[in-house]
Design a protein around this motif. Structure first.
Motif, PDB file in Angstrom:
ATOM      1  N   PHE A 173       0.844  -1.191   0.000  1.00  0.00           N
ATOM      2  CA  PHE A 173       0.000   0.000   0.000  1.00  0.00           C
ATOM      3  C   PHE A 173       0.880   1.241   0.000  1.00  0.00           C
ATOM      4  O   PHE A 173       1.857   1.326   0.755  1.00  0.00           O
ATOM      5  CB  PHE A 173      -0.909   0.028   1.237  1.00  0.00           C
ATOM      6  N   ASN A 174       0.523   2.187  -0.854  1.00  0.00           N
ATOM      7  CA  ASN A 174       1.182   3.501  -0.848  1.00  0.00           C
ATOM      8  C   ASN A 174       0.502   4.319   0.239  1.00  0.00           C
ATOM      9  O   ASN A 174      -0.637   4.773   0.070  1.00  0.00           O
ATOM     10  CB  ASN A 174       1.032   4.165  -2.218  1.00  0.00           C
ATOM     11  N   ASN A 175       1.193   4.517   1.367  1.00  0.00           N
ATOM     12  CA  ASN A 175       0.550   5.045   2.563  1.00  0.00           C
ATOM     13  C   ASN A 175       1.063   6.413   2.976  1.00  0.00           C
ATOM     14  O   ASN A 175       2.199   6.791   2.661  1.00  0.00           O
ATOM     15  CB  ASN A 175       0.794   4.094   3.747  1.00  0.00           C
ATOM     16  N   LEU A 176       0.206   7.118   3.703  1.00  0.00           N
ATOM     17  CA  LEU A 176       0.603   8.247   4.541  1.00  0.00           C
ATOM     18  C   LEU A 176       0.341   7.837   5.983  1.00  0.00           C
ATOM     19  O   LEU A 176      -0.737   7.297   6.281  1.00  0.00           O
ATOM     20  CB  LEU A 176      -0.222   9.493   4.207  1.00  0.00           C
ATOM     21  N   ILE A 177       1.295   8.072   6.880  1.00  0.00           N
ATOM     22  CA  ILE A 177       1.098   7.746   8.288  1.00  0.00           C
ATOM     23  C   ILE A 177       1.417   8.974   9.132  1.00  0.00           C
ATOM     24  O   ILE A 177       2.168   9.859   8.708  1.00  0.00           O
ATOM     25  CB  ILE A 177       1.970   6.555   8.732  1.00  0.00           C
ATOM     26  N   GLN A 212     -12.000   7.332   3.402  1.00  0.00           N
ATOM     27  CA  GLN A 212     -11.233   6.941   4.576  1.00  0.00           C
ATOM     28  C   GLN A 212     -11.292   8.063   5.615  1.00  0.00           C
ATOM     29  O   GLN A 212     -11.626   9.204   5.302  1.00  0.00           O
ATOM     30  CB  GLN A 212      -9.776   6.644   4.195  1.00  0.00           C
ATOM     31  N   ARG A 213     -10.933   7.724   6.846  1.00  0.00           N
ATOM     32  CA  ARG A 213     -10.926   8.728   7.900  1.00  0.00           C
ATOM     33  C   ARG A 213      -9.829   9.757   7.638  1.00  0.00           C
ATOM     34  O   ARG A 213      -8.783   9.450   7.068  1.00  0.00           O
ATOM     35  CB  ARG A 213     -10.674   8.059   9.253  1.00  0.00           C
ATOM     36  N   ASN A 262      -4.029   5.340  12.232  1.00  0.00           N
ATOM     37  CA  ASN A 262      -3.928   6.747  11.815  1.00  0.00           C
ATOM     38  C   ASN A 262      -3.086   6.820  10.536  1.00  0.00           C
ATOM     39  O   ASN A 262      -1.964   7.330  10.523  1.00  0.00           O
ATOM     40  CB  ASN A 262      -3.292   7.567  12.931  1.00  0.00           C
ATOM     41  N   ARG A 263      -3.676   6.328   9.456  1.00  0.00           N
ATOM     42  CA  ARG A 263      -2.964   6.232   8.184  1.00  0.00           C
ATOM     43  C   ARG A 263      -3.952   6.350   7.029  1.00  0.00           C
ATOM     44  O   ARG A 263      -5.164   6.221   7.203  1.00  0.00           O
ATOM     45  CB  ARG A 263      -2.197   4.920   8.085  1.00  0.00           C
ATOM     46  N   TYR A 264      -3.395   6.549   5.851  1.00  0.00           N
ATOM     47  CA  TYR A 264      -4.205   6.647   4.632  1.00  0.00           C
ATOM     48  C   TYR A 264      -3.534   5.796   3.565  1.00  0.00           C
ATOM     49  O   TYR A 264      -2.316   5.858   3.375  1.00  0.00           O
ATOM     50  CB  TYR A 264      -4.306   8.102   4.161  1.00  0.00           C
ATOM     51  N   ALA A 265      -4.334   4.995   2.852  1.00  0.00           N
ATOM     52  CA  ALA A 265      -3.833   4.157   1.760  1.00  0.00           C
ATOM     53  C   ALA A 265      -4.364   4.693   0.438  1.00  0.00           C
ATOM     54  O   ALA A 265      -5.575   4.905   0.282  1.00  0.00           O
ATOM     55  CB  ALA A 265      -4.267   2.710   1.958  1.00  0.00           C
TER      56      ALA A 265
END
Length: 519
Positions: free
Chosen positions: A307-311, A371-372, A330-333
């Motif tokens: 997954f290409n994520n932001l954390i 997503q949140r 607390n992340r975004y995919a």
């Protein structure tokens, strides 16, 4: 000379002129941003289609589209040539193949317009037809809505409609205006052409003065780090630690910030293999009561999903305690994956044909559409990774009453010194103006920038330089009409126009028939 050859010779000038008109649209987008070129060139195309291209509408529209995308996304060639492992002929060929595919959509719009709408009513029907074809372009093969026409109007009077109709609706207004000019001016209906132009431009200008959201009177001290890592070094294992240390060193003198942002995949090591580094960064950020948002690739060794994520690391709500535990929530995919770069269509066939189809990290899994928000030091961030910022419906689906900023991260090192990164920044500016909320844009090598709620760049870093952007960013409250209704009004206006374009000729025919019978 055979009839077919004669027909081809007559058609060639029309296709060539259509191609040139389309290619000229490039100058209406960033970095040139000459907004008035777009309506003039489009008007020229609709005039040409009406007078020379009706019998070959699809080919005329395709020629226009080939020029539009061939010049506008020529930067694709840079990434293929420099990093795709193909010779020059191959990279140019693939770029032209992509452009030829994208040109099918204006070709379809041209054919539908000529086939189903009476020429005198083209300005009423073109909005819906164009909107439908552009929707197809944003959906087929996961979508590639780059260079949609509305982006060209960010700095023009029609940009005032962005908070109401969005970029989608501005595209409808633009093709309606251009089609009106293309049909009215050659017939010397100057008064009608002037009135339509004046109404749209003056109303857009006045709407542009309206403030749809308001500054809360609060601001956030923001730091964004631009590492300027060469693309050729991004996935070299020996460069993992130097890259991670560089971002840490550039950040170490800025722990007093409210929010620190690193760009897409700033940490090149897979997340499960970088836990010690992440935990130390989490503890340091929390001890300074700040948060770090960074891009990273998460890889599940059991399922083989990547997954290409932001954390988010550090404080979530201002507390001096970190919350990072792999894999915390607390992340975004990333949802919209880039074809070839992040997933390979027809993978079984294409893998191994050329290095382009076997790039590192080109088999990602898709995150959810909605997503949140990321929660970082009391702030709520609606994320978009790389070209996801070009999908307004996805951004809108992830905006909530408590969202403070739109956050977009990218690595535009793929595109070198081309105009691609400038177009990417312009898209982010349009998102800010549509939703009346600042956009924070962190990139590896530029253009890292802070964009205010009106789409203006407040601060930015130069391209191709290592640096840290420090800025104070206001927080806003309120909601634009586009944030509330999305593309609803654009579709309704376009549908009303199409309804009139179909109904009016039938009514006129009925009236003429009745008058003939009376006589």
């Amino acid at each position: 000379m055979t009839p077919k050859i004669k027909a081809a010779k007559r058609l060639l000038p029309t296709c060539l002129l259509s191609f040139l008109l389309g290619a000229g649209l490039t100058f209406s987008y960033a970095p040139f941003s000459v907004w008035f070129i777009a309506p003039l060139l489009l008007a020229g195309f609709f005039w040409l289609l009406n007078n020379k291209g009706r019998s070959h509408a699809f080919l005329s529209g395709w020629s226009f589209g080939l020029g539009w995308f061939g010049a506008g996304i020529s930067w694709v060639h840079v990434s293929i040539a420099d990093f795709g492992g193909l010779p020059l002929v191959g990279s140019i060929g693939l770029m032209l193949l992509l452009s030829a595919y994208l040109a099918l959509y204006p070709a379809l719009a041209s054919w539908l317009l000529v086939r189903f709408i009476t020429p005198s009513y083209w300005p009423l029907g073109i909005g819906f037809i164009w909107l439908f074809c552009e929707w197809l372009r944003s959906w087929m093969l996961t979508g590639f809505p780059w260079l949609s026409l509305g982006y060209s109007q960010l700095h023009g009077p029609l940009g005032g409609y962005l908070p109401i109709l969005g970029e989608t609706g501005v595209s409808v207004l633009l093709v309606t205006l251009a089609c009106s000019l293309g049909l009215l001016v050659p017939k010397r209906h100057f008064k009608s052409a002037f009135m339509i132009t004046a109404v749209l431009l003056i109303s857009g200008y006045l709407l542009g003065k309206q403030q749809w959201t308001e500054d809360k009177g609060q601001s956030v001290k923001l730091v964004m780090v631009q590492g300027n890592i060469q693309q050729s070094l991004r996935w070299v294992p020996e460069q993992d630690l130097p890259t991670m240390n560089l971002y840490r060193q550039l950040t170490d003198s800025h722990w007093d910030a409210d929010l620190i942002i690193w760009p897409e995949a700033a940490i090149p090591k897979l997340e499960p293999l970088a836990l010690r580094y992440l935990q130390e960064l989490d503890e340091t950020a929390a001890s300074h009561q700040t948060a770090v948002v960074t891009g990273i690739v998460n890889y599940n060794f059991e399922t083989r999903d990547a997954f290409n994520n932001l954390i988010v690391l550090g404080s979530q709500n201002g507390e001096a305690q970190g919350h990072y535990r792999y894999p915390h929530a607390n992340r975004y995919a990333k949802h919209h994956l880039l074809p070839i770069g992040e997933f390979i269509p027809f993978e079984d066939w294409l893998r191994g044909i050329a290095p382009l189809f076997d790039l590192p990290m080109s088999s990602f899994s898709r995150g959810d559409f909605q997503q949140r928000n990321l929660q970082a030091n009391g702030l709520h961030l609606a994320p978009a990774i790389c070209f996801e910022i070009a999908f307004p419906n996805q951004i809108r689906a992830n905006l909530h009453d408590h969202t403070d900023y739109i956050l977009t991260v990218s690595n535009d090192a793929w595109f070198g010194h081309s105009h691609g990164p400038h177009q990417h920044l312009e898209i982010a500016q349009v998102r800010a103006k549509e939703f009346g909320i600042p956009v924070l844009r962190a990139t590896n090598n530029g253009i890292t920038a802070v964009i205010d709620a009106d789409g203006r760049v407040l601060d930015q870093l130069p391209q191709f330089e290592q640096g840290v952007l420090v800025s104070r960013v206001p927080r806003y409250q309120g909601q634009t009409p586009y944030a509330k209704f999305g593309d609803l009004w654009a579709w309704l206006l376009a549908a009303m126009g199409l309804g009139l374009a179909v109904w009016l000729p039938k009514r006129n025919t009925t009236q003429q028939s009745s008058a003939t019978q009376v006589n």
